[in-house]
Design an enzyme around this catalytic site. Structure first.
Site, PDB file in Angstrom:
ATOM      1  N   HIS A 102       0.796  -1.237   0.000  1.00 33.36           N
ATOM      2  CA  HIS A 102       0.000   0.000   0.000  1.00 33.36           C
ATOM      3  C   HIS A 102       0.819   1.273   0.000  1.00 33.36           C
ATOM      4  O   HIS A 102       0.257   2.363   0.132  1.00 33.36           O
ATOM      5  CB  HIS A 102      -0.917   0.058   1.224  1.00 33.36           C
ATOM      6  CG  HIS A 102      -1.967  -0.995   1.253  1.00 33.36           C
ATOM      7  ND1 HIS A 102      -3.239  -0.803   0.774  1.00 33.36           N
ATOM      8  CD2 HIS A 102      -1.932  -2.263   1.702  1.00 33.36           C
ATOM      9  CE1 HIS A 102      -3.939  -1.904   0.938  1.00 33.36           C
ATOM     10  NE2 HIS A 102      -3.173  -2.816   1.499  1.00 33.36           N
ATOM     11  N   LYS A 105      -8.505  13.861   4.619  1.00 34.84           N
ATOM     12  CA  LYS A 105      -7.644  12.674   4.611  1.00 34.84           C
ATOM     13  C   LYS A 105      -6.643  12.848   5.735  1.00 34.84           C
ATOM     14  O   LYS A 105      -6.606  13.907   6.380  1.00 34.84           O
ATOM     15  CB  LYS A 105      -6.928  12.523   3.267  1.00 34.84           C
ATOM     16  CG  LYS A 105      -6.238  13.801   2.782  1.00 34.84           C
ATOM     17  CD  LYS A 105      -5.638  13.645   1.397  1.00 34.84           C
ATOM     18  CE  LYS A 105      -6.668  13.737   0.288  1.00 34.84           C
ATOM     19  NZ  LYS A 105      -6.914  12.495  -0.409  1.00 34.84           N
ATOM     20  N   ARG A 106      -5.805  11.851   5.983  1.00 37.19           N
ATOM     21  CA  ARG A 106      -4.761  12.023   7.001  1.00 37.19           C
ATOM     22  C   ARG A 106      -3.871  13.208   6.635  1.00 37.19           C
ATOM     23  O   ARG A 106      -3.701  13.528   5.456  1.00 37.19           O
ATOM     24  CB  ARG A 106      -3.916  10.748   7.101  1.00 37.19           C
ATOM     25  CG  ARG A 106      -4.567   9.642   7.890  1.00 37.19           C
ATOM     26  CD  ARG A 106      -4.909  10.053   9.293  1.00 37.19           C
ATOM     27  NE  ARG A 106      -3.742  10.151  10.129  1.00 37.19           N
ATOM     28  CZ  ARG A 106      -3.312   9.194  10.938  1.00 37.19           C
ATOM     29  NH1 ARG A 106      -3.988   8.061  11.040  1.00 37.19           N
ATOM     30  NH2 ARG A 106      -2.224   9.357  11.672  1.00 37.19           N
ATOM     31  N   LYS A 121       0.583  14.563   1.092  1.00 35.45           N
ATOM     32  CA  LYS A 121      -0.801  14.848   0.687  1.00 35.45           C
ATOM     33  C   LYS A 121      -1.021  16.350   0.462  1.00 35.45           C
ATOM     34  O   LYS A 121      -2.048  16.774  -0.044  1.00 35.45           O
ATOM     35  CB  LYS A 121      -1.780  14.288   1.722  1.00 35.45           C
ATOM     36  CG  LYS A 121      -1.753  12.756   1.789  1.00 35.45           C
ATOM     37  CD  LYS A 121      -2.740  12.224   2.812  1.00 35.45           C
ATOM     38  CE  LYS A 121      -2.603  10.737   3.082  1.00 35.45           C
ATOM     39  NZ  LYS A 121      -3.245   9.882   2.055  1.00 35.45           N
ATOM     40  N   THR A 143      -8.631   6.469  -1.922  1.00 37.17           N
ATOM     41  CA  THR A 143      -9.972   5.911  -2.064  1.00 37.17           C
ATOM     42  C   THR A 143     -11.004   7.002  -1.794  1.00 37.17           C
ATOM     43  O   THR A 143     -12.130   6.925  -2.282  1.00 37.17           O
ATOM     44  CB  THR A 143     -10.205   4.724  -1.097  1.00 37.17           C
ATOM     45  OG1 THR A 143      -9.680   5.075   0.181  1.00 37.17           O
ATOM     46  CG2 THR A 143      -9.511   3.474  -1.597  1.00 37.17           C
ATOM     47  N   LYS A 174     -14.717   7.984  -3.541  1.00 33.20           N
ATOM     48  CA  LYS A 174     -15.977   8.256  -2.834  1.00 33.20           C
ATOM     49  C   LYS A 174     -16.541   9.608  -3.253  1.00 33.20           C
ATOM     50  O   LYS A 174     -17.748   9.767  -3.474  1.00 33.20           O
ATOM     51  CB  LYS A 174     -15.730   8.256  -1.313  1.00 33.20           C
ATOM     52  CG  LYS A 174     -15.371   6.883  -0.762  1.00 33.20           C
ATOM     53  CD  LYS A 174     -14.738   6.942   0.624  1.00 33.20           C
ATOM     54  CE  LYS A 174     -14.021   5.632   0.907  1.00 33.20           C
ATOM     55  NZ  LYS A 174     -13.036   5.732   2.011  1.00 33.20           N
TER      56      LYS A 174
HETATM   57  C1  26W Z   1       3.976   0.798   9.970  1.00 35.45           C
HETATM   58  C2  26W Z   1       3.327   2.126   9.903  1.00 35.45           C
HETATM   59  C3  26W Z   1       2.393   2.197   8.763  1.00 35.45           C
HETATM   60  C4  26W Z   1       1.057   1.928   8.955  1.00 35.45           C
HETATM   61  C5  26W Z   1       0.183   1.954   7.898  1.00 35.45           C
HETATM   62  C6  26W Z   1       2.856   2.505   7.509  1.00 35.45           C
HETATM   63  C7  26W Z   1       1.998   2.535   6.449  1.00 35.45           C
HETATM   64  C8  26W Z   1       0.668   2.247   6.631  1.00 35.45           C
HETATM   65  C9  26W Z   1      -0.274   2.189   5.468  1.00 35.45           C
HETATM   66  C10 26W Z   1       0.348   1.368   4.376  1.00 35.45           C
HETATM   67  C11 26W Z   1      -0.687   3.531   5.009  1.00 35.45           C
HETATM   68  C12 26W Z   1      -1.932   3.502   4.161  1.00 35.45           C
HETATM   69  O1  26W Z   1      -3.033   3.510   4.676  1.00 35.45           O
HETATM   70  N1  26W Z   1      -1.774   3.513   2.852  1.00 35.45           N
HETATM   71  C13 26W Z   1      -2.861   3.854   1.986  1.00 35.45           C
HETATM   72  O2  26W Z   1      -3.533   2.690   1.551  1.00 35.45           O
HETATM   73  C14 26W Z   1      -4.692   3.026   0.806  1.00 35.45           C
HETATM   74  C15 26W Z   1      -5.404   1.735   0.480  1.00 35.45           C
HETATM   75  O3  26W Z   1      -4.663   0.987  -0.418  1.00 35.45           O
HETATM   76  C16 26W Z   1      -4.322   3.805  -0.442  1.00 35.45           C
HETATM   77  O4  26W Z   1      -5.499   4.184  -1.092  1.00 35.45           O
HETATM   78  C17 26W Z   1      -3.507   5.045  -0.063  1.00 35.45           C
HETATM   79  O5  26W Z   1      -3.066   5.692  -1.229  1.00 35.45           O
HETATM   80  C18 26W Z   1      -2.342   4.641   0.802  1.00 35.45           C
HETATM   81  O6  26W Z   1      -1.664   5.794   1.279  1.00 35.45           O
END
Ligand code: 26W
Length: 812
Positions: free
Chosen positions: A356, A544-545, A550, A652, A656
């Site tokens: 992701h 979004k976050r 971003k 995503t 939406k």
């Molecule tokens: C380990 C810390 C950590 C935790 C979560 C690092 C990274 C993440 C995720 C991978 C971050 C995340 O939510 N990524 C998002 O995933 C969505 C679903 O696929 C995508 O639509 C977003 O672009 C992506 O940033």
């Protein structure tokens, strides 16, 4: 269960008496919510039992989706919709003096996720159930989910989210399915008389993992799947044993707490991998409990272990649950006496992995020492996997030490989780076309060269049931009136709307529906922030976050620019705008928190200025969540998707918003590229560097933010407002670090580089907004093509191309 309003009223009143001990007249909203929940749950339970029984009998292949996050949000409304009870319940409650909408508000949002990755998992579960593909989730029942965000003096302050303080009506505790998870200790290696190696884990500490099952209700198809959330508990025996072992050193309650803390809270950081011991503990806790539970259900089928991959697919949502690979190996080898080769074959053919993010700082690596100490047996297995993998690389290219060092699972004192995931699975997928291409050509190029067939794309999706049918009923009704209701079960059919592209009355009506939704949103904004916004103005939304990539900062700087123009340039013309933000920053992300302070400061200045009344408002809505997104999205005109190209894997929220008729203002990044492909140049507003340009700069240098600053007066004027005396800085050094990130540290996210282009595109969009008919037509084009992003379709691709599972029809 009830076929009429009257039947519902009777059942509901009875439920109130039996569960709460009250009559309708004296029931509070909380009482009514709980009884209604219990009533709906009764209905769900019958289908749940039926689904489980049918799966036990027919033994179809099933997928288990492992994820550290499931951002499911509220369930009442969606469950009612999927059970086809919505209108009867709504009407019945009204007759009794309750409002369904108010009762929905009583439910605590299950915030068991950070953002995109967790919400995707929730959409996927909804789609699996709704298209009848056998699949379940495994996650953690965090006692505290995503923190509550408060604003104090415009700064983000985090408070715990005690979402379980009221009983959670949807879950069922299943102590009979509890399992043990072991940490620490050491491994005793031995040999049997037959010469077989044995591994005995000794002196470990154990935690009891107790599952709480949440039903996942399919759309009008009798299917109910399971989201199994694991909670860490200490048994009396464990507590006693520990207290004894650590002999009188502390009281037993402390020991008990230390075991239970494993599932205490969700790590609120999705940008930086934290490397914390407790996080690794959580990951193994989920994985070990989940794998044991899956093996139990498999073993109930009484089939040979070799048929495991024919019956079960294990999917890992990013690398967080990647220990599924060595844990399954351990269970097969140590506990079931299987050979390494057979266990490897089974493991690899069952596991698949989704990536992701390509952000380096988010890629998980764990120090060898930590893994070895916490998971001694798993570390041995990972070493063996690494050893064998490196040997196979050696055979392909003897002497190529560099390549082997770069691909190794263990290197530089770290275990590289993405490497383990690629090597130990049969499928690796990215989440949008562009993202997958970047993985194949850059981030994972060397692995792609070794395993070209393993890599595929599965563009993300969203459930149109929650994100359109449920949250935007006026629009859903208008669509159904025009093209019938087939689109609800076949979302691609939304395309039929294109026939209405030149229908003035239809376009007009679309505008009216949007206006109505904006009024609702304005009321919500008023309620939460006390800010009055003009519903005739263009609602420009950035939700979004909060992350550097971003680029909320780009949006904020643009507002500062507009404000300056409005104040100083009498001939400046601008379409009236309302800027709406919502975003949580990771508690330790200093830069992100500064951006929040900047936005709230801008809001204070702009909203208080009588000179520009009627032209501009800025709103920061605190505590963004799934249920807040549901309120904002239907009332949005412009969807800000302005990440630095190449950095947003998919997005995503973009899908939406498009589905709800917003027009995208975005970079050619993530799934924006695919939105552009579908709607065409005229129905999306793209700007900025391409991903190739960004990646080129990143690798070869050549970008100077200072040069942009020196050469563009608008950039200079705007950026200077951060540090010179301005209405925003008021002479303080509050925003000095933001200034430095742009000028001193050369603007990592190319904010200034894209600034001029962003201004021009904003101007164009503002002008186009006033051409109502055209605007509504573009909005229609977006809605019509959004069916492509329905997660029902995405999940069918996962099912046929990765998991090899087939739908099952549940019959009652
Ligand atoms: C380990 C810390 C950590 C935790 C979560 C690092 C990274 C993440 C995720 C991978 C971050 C995340 O939510 N990524 C998002 O995933 C969505 C679903 O696929 C995508 O639509 C977003 O672009 C992506 O940033």
């Amino acid at each position: 269960m009830f076929n009429s309003k009257e039947e519902f009223i009777q059942a509901f009143s009875e439920k109130l008496r039996t569960t709460i001990g009250k009559e309708v007249e004296t029931a509070t909203e909380q009482d009514a919510y709980r009884s209604l929940g219990a009533l709906v749950k009764d209905h769900i339970n019958k289908n749940w039992l039926q689904t489980n029984q049918q799966y036990e009998k027919e033994q179809p292949k099933q997928v288990y989706y492992f994820s550290m996050e499931f951002l499911i949000g509220r369930l009442l409304g969606n469950n009612l919709l999927n059970l086809q009870m919505l209108s009867i319940v709504r009407e019945g409650l009204t007759d009794l003096g309750f409002s369904l909408a108010d009762l929905e508000e009583v439910e605590n949002d299950a915030g068991l996720g950070n953002g995109g990755l967790g919400r995707l998992a929730a959409c996927f579960l909804d789609s699996l159930a709704s298209v009848g593909l056998p699949g379940h989730g495994h996650g953690i029942r965090y006692r505290y989910g995503m923190f509550d965000q408060k604003l104090i003096d415009g700064y983000q302050v985090e408070l715990p989210d005690p979402w379980l303080s009221e009983p959670y009506v949807w879950e069922v505790r299943r102590p009979e399915d509890a399992v043990e998870v072991r940490f620490g200790g050491y491994v005793d290696t031995g040999v049997t008389p037959e010469g077989q190696l044995t591994f005995e884990h000794k002196n470990y500490e154990q935690v009891r993992a107790v599952p709480y099952d949440v039903p996942v209700v399919g759309y009008q198809n009798e299917t109910v799947h399971t989201l199994r959330l694991w909670s860490a508990e200490a048994t009396q025996d464990d507590t006693l044993a520990l207290a004894y072992k650590q002999s009188m050193s502390g009281n037993y309650l402390t020991h008990k707490r230390s075991l239970e803390e494993t599932s205490d809270f969700l790590y609120p950081d999705d940008s930086h991998e934290e490397g914390k011991r407790l996080r690794l503990k959580q990951e193994y806790f989920l994985v070990s409990a989940g794998v044991q539970s899956v093996l139990r259900s498999f073993e109930r089928m009484e089939l040979p272990l070799s048929s495991f991959p024919e019956k079960i697919a294990l999917h890992i949502n990013d690398t967080h649950p990647v220990l599924v690979i060595p844990e399954l190996m351990r269970a097969l080898i140590d506990e079931r006496g299987m050979s390494w080769e057979d266990a490897w074959e089974i493991t690899q053919s069952s596991v698949s992995y989704t990536n992701h993010t390509t952000l380096r700082e988010a890629l998980e690596t764990w120090p060898i020492g930590l893994v070895r100490e916490l998971l001694p047996r798993l570390y041995m297995i990972i070493e063996e996997i690494n050893e064998r993998f490196c040997q196979s690389l050696w055979k392909q290219g003897p002497g190529d030490f560099d390549r082997i060092a770069q691909l190794a699972i263990i290197a530089d004192g770290q275990v590289k989780m993405a490497h383990l995931a690629i090597v130990g699975s049969h499928s690796v997928n990215g989440v949008a076309k562009l993202h997958t291409e970047i993985l194949k050509s850059r981030e994972m190029k060397k692995f792609y060269d070794v395993f070209p067939k393993r890599f595929t794309n599965k563009t993300n999706g969203i459930t149109h049931r929650r994100w359109l049918v449920h949250t935007n009923q006026p629009l859903a009704d208008q669509i159904t009136e025009a093209i019938g209701d087939h689109w609800i079960t076949q979302p691609e059919r939304l395309q039929d709307l294109l026939a209405k592209k030149d229908d003035s009355a239809f376009l007009d009506q679309l505008g009216k529906v949007k206006q109505q939704n904006k009024q609702q949103l304005a009321a919500f904004i008023k309620d939460v922030t006390d800010i009055t916004v003009d519903t005739q103005s263009m609602f420009d939304v950035h939700i979004k976050r909060l992350h550097g990539y971003k680029r909320q900062l780009l949006n904020a700087l643009h507002i500062m620019y507009l404000y300056h123009e409005l104040k100083s340039n009498p001939s400046f013309e601008m379409t009236p705008r309302t800027f709406i933000f919502a975003a949580k920053a990771a508690p330790s992300y200093y830069f992100a928190k500064k951006v929040i302070k900047l936005i709230t400061t801008i809001a204070d200045v702009v909203n208080d200025d009588s000179d520009i009344q009627g032209l501009m408002k800025v709103v920061f809505l605190p505590n963004y969540s799934v249920s807040m997104a549901e309120k904002i999205i239907p009332g949005t005109d412009v969807s800000e998707q302005i990440s630095t190209a190449s950095k947003e894997a998919s997005g995503t929220g973009n899908m939406k918003l498009m589905m709800n008729g917003a027009l995208t203002l975005g970079t050619m990044d993530g799934a924006n590229v695919e939105i552009h492909d579908l709607v065409g140049d005229d129905a999306i507003y793209t700007f900025g560097l391409s991903s190739e340009e960004v990646l080129h700069y990143a690798h070869h240098g050549g970008y100077s933010a200072r040069k942009v600053y020196d050469s563009d007066a608008r950039v200079r004027r705007t950026v200077d407002q951060l540090v010179h005396y301005s209405p925003f800085s008021k002479g303080s050094t509050e925003f000095q670090d933001l200034y430095d990130s742009l000028i001193t540290y050369n603007d990592e996210y190319f904010v200034l580089k894209d600034f001029a282009n962003y201004i021009a595109t904003q101007q164009r969009i503002g002008y186009d907004y006033l051409q109502k008919r055209d605007w509504n037509m573009k909005s229609l084009i977006n809605i019509a093509h959004s069916g492509k992003f329905a997660s029902d379709l995405t999940i069918q691709q996962y099912a046929s191309q990765i998991w090899n599972i087939q739908p099952v029809n549940i019959v009652r």
